[in-house]
Write a protein that holds these residues in place. Structure first.
Motif, short mmCIF file in Angstrom:
data_model
loop_
_atom_site.label_atom_id
_atom_site.label_comp_id
_atom_site.label_asym_id
_atom_site.label_seq_id
_atom_site.Cartn_x
_atom_site.Cartn_y
_atom_site.Cartn_z
N LEU A 16 46.04 6.30 2.86
CA LEU A 16 46.37 6.24 3.68
C LEU A 16 45.57 4.83 4.57
O LEU A 16 44.47 4.12 4.64
N GLU A 17 46.20 4.31 5.60
CA GLU A 17 45.98 3.02 6.15
C GLU A 17 45.96 3.00 7.73
O GLU A 17 46.64 3.35 7.78
N PRO A 18 45.05 2.74 8.19
CA PRO A 18 44.74 2.51 9.56
C PRO A 18 46.29 1.29 10.34
O PRO A 18 46.12 -0.06 9.85
N ARG A 19 46.55 1.70 11.29
CA ARG A 19 48.10 0.68 11.79
C ARG A 19 47.64 0.98 12.91
O ARG A 19 47.44 1.80 13.54
N HIS A 20 47.61 -0.58 13.61
CA HIS A 20 47.47 -0.76 15.08
C HIS A 20 49.48 -0.85 15.60
O HIS A 20 49.86 -2.19 15.44
N ILE A 21 50.02 -0.48 16.85
CA ILE A 21 51.26 -0.45 16.93
C ILE A 21 51.17 -0.33 18.65
O ILE A 21 51.07 0.42 18.85
N GLU A 22 51.95 -1.92 18.89
CA GLU A 22 52.55 -2.66 19.93
C GLU A 22 53.37 -2.05 19.90
O GLU A 22 54.44 -2.73 19.48
N ILE A 23 53.69 -2.06 21.29
CA ILE A 23 55.37 -2.34 22.33
C ILE A 23 55.08 -3.32 23.60
O ILE A 23 54.62 -2.74 24.04
N TYR A 24 56.20 -4.15 23.24
CA TYR A 24 56.33 -5.22 24.14
C TYR A 24 57.91 -4.38 24.70
O TYR A 24 58.97 -5.33 23.86
N ILE A 44 52.71 -0.55 25.80
CA ILE A 44 51.43 0.84 25.03
C ILE A 44 51.45 -0.17 23.93
O ILE A 44 51.98 -0.46 23.38
N SER A 45 50.18 0.33 22.96
CA SER A 45 49.79 0.41 21.59
C SER A 45 49.15 1.57 21.52
O SER A 45 48.61 2.95 22.13
N THR A 46 49.15 2.18 19.88
CA THR A 46 48.96 3.29 19.93
C THR A 46 48.19 2.83 18.22
O THR A 46 48.50 2.03 17.39
N TRP A 47 46.62 3.44 17.68
CA TRP A 47 46.47 3.51 16.62
C TRP A 47 47.46 4.30 15.28
O TRP A 47 46.99 6.28 16.06
N ARG A 48 47.88 4.99 14.54
CA ARG A 48 47.72 5.42 13.33
C ARG A 48 47.55 5.91 12.27
O ARG A 48 47.41 4.16 10.85
N TRP A 49 46.99 6.71 11.44
CA TRP A 49 46.26 6.47 9.88
C TRP A 49 47.29 7.00 9.13
O TRP A 49 48.46 8.22 9.32
N LEU A 50 48.57 6.01 8.65
CA LEU A 50 50.02 6.09 7.65
C LEU A 50 49.69 5.62 6.29
O LEU A 50 48.81 5.08 5.82
N PRO A 51 50.03 6.52 5.63
CA PRO A 51 50.59 6.20 4.19
C PRO A 51 50.42 4.35 4.42
O PRO A 51 51.55 3.53 4.81
N ALA A 52 50.17 3.73 2.43
CA ALA A 52 50.01 2.30 2.83
C ALA A 52 51.78 2.34 2.43
O ALA A 52 52.13 0.91 2.64
N ALA A 53 51.91 2.73 1.86
CA ALA A 53 53.76 2.64 1.51
C ALA A 53 54.78 2.50 2.70
O ALA A 53 56.01 2.31 2.49
N VAL A 54 54.33 2.71 3.95
CA VAL A 54 55.20 2.92 4.97
C VAL A 54 54.81 1.06 5.52
O VAL A 54 54.23 1.06 5.74
N THR A 55 56.48 0.23 5.19
CA THR A 55 56.82 -0.51 6.17
C THR A 55 56.94 -0.57 7.65
O THR A 55 57.01 0.54 8.18
#
Length: 154
Positions: A16-24, A44-55
């Motif tokens: 799992l890796e943290p991903r910061h997702i920002e919507i513009y 809006i923005s959100t943080w998610r811990w997702l598998p490293a393989a997720v593109t």
């Protein structure tokens, strides 16, 4: 693909890796492809811990589904892994009165080492250079206070 594989069992082999997702949202063009001269504003923005393989493209598909989907549909999947997070971020998005995502809007997906920028196209996602004309701010307690009560807590 609307569902991100979040299988975190020991046999899944997923780190799992943290991903910061920002919507513009694109302020200069709606329903037309993003161009570098366009201004985009973070909504809006959100943080998610997702598998490293997720593109980043898979994350963009998820975001499009969550921020455009019906809350009743998202409510049905709340008990699934990640379903409650999906429902809550979608509810916040709607409570903030954000419009649906559309062609021309942009998503930034940041990992520990890099940021990938993607523009929503009629048939999917296109990688783009970092937009130079950006406004808006990440979702923060101050943003929420301002929207709810018309003032900052600072």
């Amino acid at each position: 693909m609307h569902h991100i594989n979040r299988d975190v069992s020991p046999n899944a082999g997923n780190v799992l890796e943290p991903r910061h997702i920002e919507i513009y949202h694109n302020l200069d063009s709606r329903f037309a492809p993003y161009e570098p001269r366009h201004t985009v504003t973070e909504v809006i923005s959100t943080w998610r811990w997702l598998p490293a393989a997720v593109t980043p493209e898979q994350i963009a598909e998820w975001a499009f589904y969550v921020f455009n989907g019906e809350l009743t549909q998202l409510g049905v999947t709340r008990a699934l892994h990640g379903g409650e997070e999906d429902f809550l971020i979608a509810a916040i998005y709607r409570l903030l009165r954000r419009r649906s995502m559309s062609t021309g809007d942009v998503i930034a997906v940041t990992t520990r080492s890099s940021t990938t920028w993607l523009a929503c196209e009629p048939g999917g996602w296109r990688r783009i250079a970092t937009p130079t004309r950006r406004t808006g701010e990440p979702l923060s307690p101050d943003t929420i206070h301002q929207l709810l009560w018309g003032h900052s807590d600072a």
